[in-house]
Write a protein that holds these residues in place. Structure first.
Motif, PDB file in Angstrom:
ATOM      1  N   GLU A  89     117.119  29.452  78.610  1.00  0.00           N
ATOM      2  CA  GLU A  89     117.514  28.202  79.720  1.00  0.00           C
ATOM      3  C   GLU A  89     118.783  28.803  80.564  1.00  0.00           C
ATOM      4  OE1 GLU A  89     115.838  25.756  80.483  1.00  0.00           O
ATOM      5  OE2 GLU A  89     114.425  25.926  78.546  1.00  0.00           O
ATOM      6  N   GLY A 120     105.822  32.263  78.759  1.00  0.00           N
ATOM      7  CA  GLY A 120     106.069  31.170  77.952  1.00  0.00           C
ATOM      8  C   GLY A 120     106.378  30.067  79.271  1.00  0.00           C
ATOM      9  N   GLY A 121     106.925  29.017  79.173  1.00  0.00           N
ATOM     10  CA  GLY A 121     107.254  27.820  80.096  1.00  0.00           C
ATOM     11  C   GLY A 121     108.391  28.362  81.011  1.00  0.00           C
ATOM     12  N   ASP A 125     107.830  28.805  84.819  1.00  0.00           N
ATOM     13  CA  ASP A 125     108.529  27.917  85.747  1.00  0.00           C
ATOM     14  C   ASP A 125     109.214  28.774  87.035  1.00  0.00           C
ATOM     15  OD1 ASP A 125     107.652  25.730  84.349  1.00  0.00           O
ATOM     16  OD2 ASP A 125     109.749  24.937  83.899  1.00  0.00           O
ATOM     17  N   SER A 145     101.615  31.891  77.611  1.00  0.00           N
ATOM     18  CA  SER A 145     101.598  32.691  76.410  1.00  0.00           C
ATOM     19  C   SER A 145     102.350  32.075  75.332  1.00  0.00           C
ATOM     20  CB  SER A 145     102.345  34.037  76.558  1.00  0.00           C
ATOM     21  OG  SER A 145     103.690  33.817  76.815  1.00  0.00           O
ATOM     22  N   LYS A 171     119.208  20.849  83.933  1.00  0.00           N
ATOM     23  CA  LYS A 171     117.593  21.093  83.531  1.00  0.00           C
ATOM     24  C   LYS A 171     116.954  20.952  84.866  1.00  0.00           C
ATOM     25  CE  LYS A 171     115.238  21.806  80.475  1.00  0.00           C
ATOM     26  NZ  LYS A 171     114.332  22.992  80.126  1.00  0.00           N
TER      27      LYS A 171
HETATM   28  N1  LIG Z   1     106.630  23.111  84.790  1.00  0.00           N
HETATM   29  C1  LIG Z   1     106.378  22.101  83.781  1.00  0.00           C
HETATM   30  O1  LIG Z   1     105.633  21.398  84.205  1.00  0.00           O
HETATM   31  C2  LIG Z   1     107.101  22.253  82.473  1.00  0.00           C
HETATM   32  C3  LIG Z   1     106.633  21.427  81.214  1.00  0.00           C
HETATM   33  C4  LIG Z   1     107.247  21.502  80.034  1.00  0.00           C
HETATM   34  C5  LIG Z   1     108.117  22.455  79.840  1.00  0.00           C
HETATM   35  N2  LIG Z   1     108.606  23.169  80.795  1.00  0.00           N
HETATM   36  C6  LIG Z   1     109.619  24.068  80.786  1.00  0.00           C
HETATM   37  O2  LIG Z   1     109.068  25.241  79.652  1.00  0.00           O
HETATM   38  C7  LIG Z   1     110.205  25.695  79.213  1.00  0.00           C
HETATM   39  C8  LIG Z   1     109.928  26.033  77.658  1.00  0.00           C
HETATM   40  O3  LIG Z   1     108.729  26.777  77.616  1.00  0.00           O
HETATM   41  P1  LIG Z   1     108.432  27.420  76.115  1.00  0.00           P
HETATM   42  O4  LIG Z   1     108.396  26.371  75.039  1.00  0.00           O
HETATM   43  O5  LIG Z   1     107.164  28.183  76.425  1.00  0.00           O
HETATM   44  O6  LIG Z   1     109.720  28.529  75.863  1.00  0.00           O
HETATM   45  P2  LIG Z   1     109.937  29.687  76.505  1.00  0.00           P
HETATM   46  O7  LIG Z   1     109.607  30.284  77.607  1.00  0.00           O
HETATM   47  O8  LIG Z   1     111.567  29.776  76.284  1.00  0.00           O
HETATM   48  O9  LIG Z   1     109.460  31.021  75.267  1.00  0.00           O
HETATM   49  C9  LIG Z   1     109.442  30.513  74.020  1.00  0.00           C
HETATM   50  C10 LIG Z   1     110.067  32.061  73.357  1.00  0.00           C
HETATM   51  O10 LIG Z   1     108.623  32.630  72.976  1.00  0.00           O
HETATM   52  C11 LIG Z   1     108.619  34.015  73.483  1.00  0.00           C
HETATM   53  N3  LIG Z   1     107.020  34.495  73.723  1.00  0.00           N
HETATM   54  C12 LIG Z   1     106.449  34.015  74.880  1.00  0.00           C
HETATM   55  N4  LIG Z   1     105.099  34.198  74.672  1.00  0.00           N
HETATM   56  C13 LIG Z   1     105.158  34.965  73.531  1.00  0.00           C
HETATM   57  C14 LIG Z   1     104.043  35.414  72.682  1.00  0.00           C
HETATM   58  N5  LIG Z   1     102.674  35.384  73.101  1.00  0.00           N
HETATM   59  N6  LIG Z   1     104.289  36.168  71.390  1.00  0.00           N
HETATM   60  C15 LIG Z   1     105.694  36.246  71.155  1.00  0.00           C
HETATM   61  N7  LIG Z   1     106.760  35.525  71.688  1.00  0.00           N
HETATM   62  C16 LIG Z   1     106.283  34.776  72.798  1.00  0.00           C
HETATM   63  C17 LIG Z   1     109.501  33.998  74.722  1.00  0.00           C
HETATM   64  O11 LIG Z   1     109.980  35.240  74.970  1.00  0.00           O
HETATM   65  C18 LIG Z   1     110.492  33.031  74.186  1.00  0.00           C
HETATM   66  O12 LIG Z   1     111.761  33.945  73.315  1.00  0.00           O
HETATM   67  C19 LIG Z   1     111.259  24.797  79.525  1.00  0.00           C
HETATM   68  O13 LIG Z   1     112.387  25.581  80.347  1.00  0.00           O
HETATM   69  C20 LIG Z   1     110.777  23.649  80.096  1.00  0.00           C
HETATM   70  O14 LIG Z   1     111.704  22.999  80.904  1.00  0.00           O
HETATM   71  C21 LIG Z   1     108.108  23.220  82.138  1.00  0.00           C
END
Ligand SMILES: NC(=O)c1ccc[n+]([C@@H]2O[C@H](COP(=O)([O-])OP(=O)(O)OC[C@H]3O[C@@H](n4cnc5c(N)ncnc54)[C@H](O)[C@@H]3O)[C@@H](O)[C@H]2O)c1
Length: 398
Positions: A89, A120-121, A125, A145, A171
């Motif tokens: 973050e 990931g998210g 984003d 992912s 955020k």
């Molecule tokens: N745009 C939108 O509509 C929306 C909606 C919900 C959340 N978000 C945002 O999404 C973010 C959270 O996303 P998140 O929960 O995916 O967390 P993240 O992006 O932090 O990923 C979590 C962890 O998983 C790891 N990772 C990713 N893919 C992997 C895989 N296939 N195998 C192993 N490790 C992997 C990443 O390196 C990271 O350490 C927040 O910043 C939130 O604000 C956006």
């Protein structure tokens, strides 16, 4: 690079599901299946006009053998450049966006070219916002992912980053609505996710279940609760159905209110913020942990949303929008999903409320909360009474 743990799937007859998304600014589809990323180059090849250069923005958490293999196949057909991000973050910042814009400029991307997000998210984003900003906007394809990004973040077009002001991290304070051209959710990628991050994604599924009736799926929450055990084994067939149903809920809501402009009474896209005003506040507190183990702090986004859902349900009970018992039912399903139901090292409720008032969804300086208001439905409540919000925060106190 993260440890490369793979959980095996035993699901037979795995199918691919395509969900159409039709927000006013761009129609596209999300494909959900197993092994889909192997055909990423073929999907990109079909885009009209066909891009000649692709800039891949890759999450460092994905094992490099997996990411490299997918990019190598793209290289057979396109000129490929890339940026690799270690998501956090803190690093979801304008500085990171600037670095990627520099990478893309050096790679000579033109307006007809493409960004591919693989992560990931956070990566999604950031990649979407970088695509929205580069040369005033180029197309992007999102390959989520993590479970959270597959069921929620990858669709709907909200892109952006956080803003740090002194000690406080605001955020998603900066961003753009910029829909992808295509979404490819390959559940194979979920086999490498650590257990905590995997389960964090279930919080957004339970959130969608709590608003399901307003998006044509009032069975989503009971169905999700019923398949939690199969989801524990990362059963591909159930995951594909889970992701598709969640994307459908989001697609329905975003399709009618793409830019979150609906009036409070209509709900609209704001409903997707259920649990988020509480959640965003506690997510930015570095000492708050999902268990008594301090080292597990800070909370992941999905964990904070889970705790925010409990606060929202309790607040709704206190305001008599729903009968007593909803908060315990929400707590139970979240606990069964392996999500935290108690926040450790939480500061006073007044401090949490102060952070909530800094949320970007306040209107006229007044808090706006999305709260449950019926069976699998929610409403936007403007300026809720302070005492109810404070008591609701106590519902997650250790
Ligand atoms: N745009 C939108 O509509 C929306 C909606 C919900 C959340 N978000 C945002 O999404 C973010 C959270 O996303 P998140 O929960 O995916 O967390 P993240 O992006 O932090 O990923 C979590 C962890 O998983 C790891 N990772 C990713 N893919 C992997 C895989 N296939 N195998 C192993 N490790 C992997 C990443 O390196 C990271 O350490 C927040 O910043 C939130 O604000 C956006």
């Amino acid at each position: 690079m993260k440890s490369c743990k793979r959980m095996d799937s035993s699901a037979p007859n795995i199918r691919t599901i395509t969900v159409p998304l039709e927000p006013p600014s761009r129609r596209y589809s999300a494909m959900i299946g197993s092994g889909l990323l192997g055909a990423l180059a073929a999907y990109v090849d079909r885009l009209q006009p066909r891009p000649s250069r692709v800039h891949a923005i890759v999450d460092e958490g994905i094992p490099s053998v997996v990411a490299d293999d997918r990019l190598e196949r793209l290289r057979h057909s396109f000129v490929v450049s890339s940026s690799t991000l270690q998501p956090s973050e803190e690093g979801k910042s304008l500085q990171t966006v600037q670095a990627m814009l520099v990478d893309m400029t050096r790679a000579n991307l033109e307006r007809g070219d493409l960004v591919v997000a693989l992560g990931g998210g956070i990566v999604g984003d950031l990649a979407g916002f970088t695509a929205a900003s580069y040369k005033r906007g180029i197309r992007w394809v999102n390959c989520p992912s993590t479970l959270l990004s597959m069921v929620d973040a990858s669709v709907g077009g909200k892109t952006g980053c956080n803003l740090r002001i002194g000690n406080s991290l605001k955020k998603n304070m900066v961003g753009a609505f910029w829909q992808p051209s295509h979404v490819l959710a390959d559940v194979e990628l979920l086999r490498w996710l650590d257990e905590r991050t995997y389960r964090a994604g279930l919080a957004e599924c339970i959130k969608h279940g709590l608003i399901g009736a307003q998006a044509g799926d009032d069975e989503l929450l009971p169905w999700t609760a019923g398949v939690l055990d199969r989801l524990s084994t990362r059963d591909s067939a159930v995951l594909i159905e889970l992701i598709a149903r969640n994307i459908q809920v989001k697609a329905k809501i975003v399709g009618t209110d793409e830019r979150e402009e609906a009036a409070n009474a209509a709900g609209g896209r704001a409903l997707l913020n259920l649990g988020h005003t509480f959640g965003h506040a506690i997510e930015t507190l570095p000492q708050v942990s999902p268990t008594s183990v301090k080292e597990l702090a800070p909370l992941q986004h999905g964990e904070a949303v889970a705790l925010g859902l409990i606060c929202a349900a309790r607040c709704a009970e206190l305001l008599k929008l729903v009968g007593t018992g909803l908060c315990e039912r929400v707590r139970h399903v979240l606990g069964h999903a392996g999500l935290p139901v108690i926040a450790h090292n939480l500061p006073t409720s007044a401090e949490v409320l102060e952070l909530m008032q800094g949320d970007k969804k306040t209107s006229g300086g007044k808090l706006r909360l999305v709260l449950p208001s019926g069976e699998h439905q929610c409403s936007v409540i403007a300026d809720p009474p302070r005492h109810a919000v404070l008591e609701a925060i106590d519902a997650i106190r250790a």
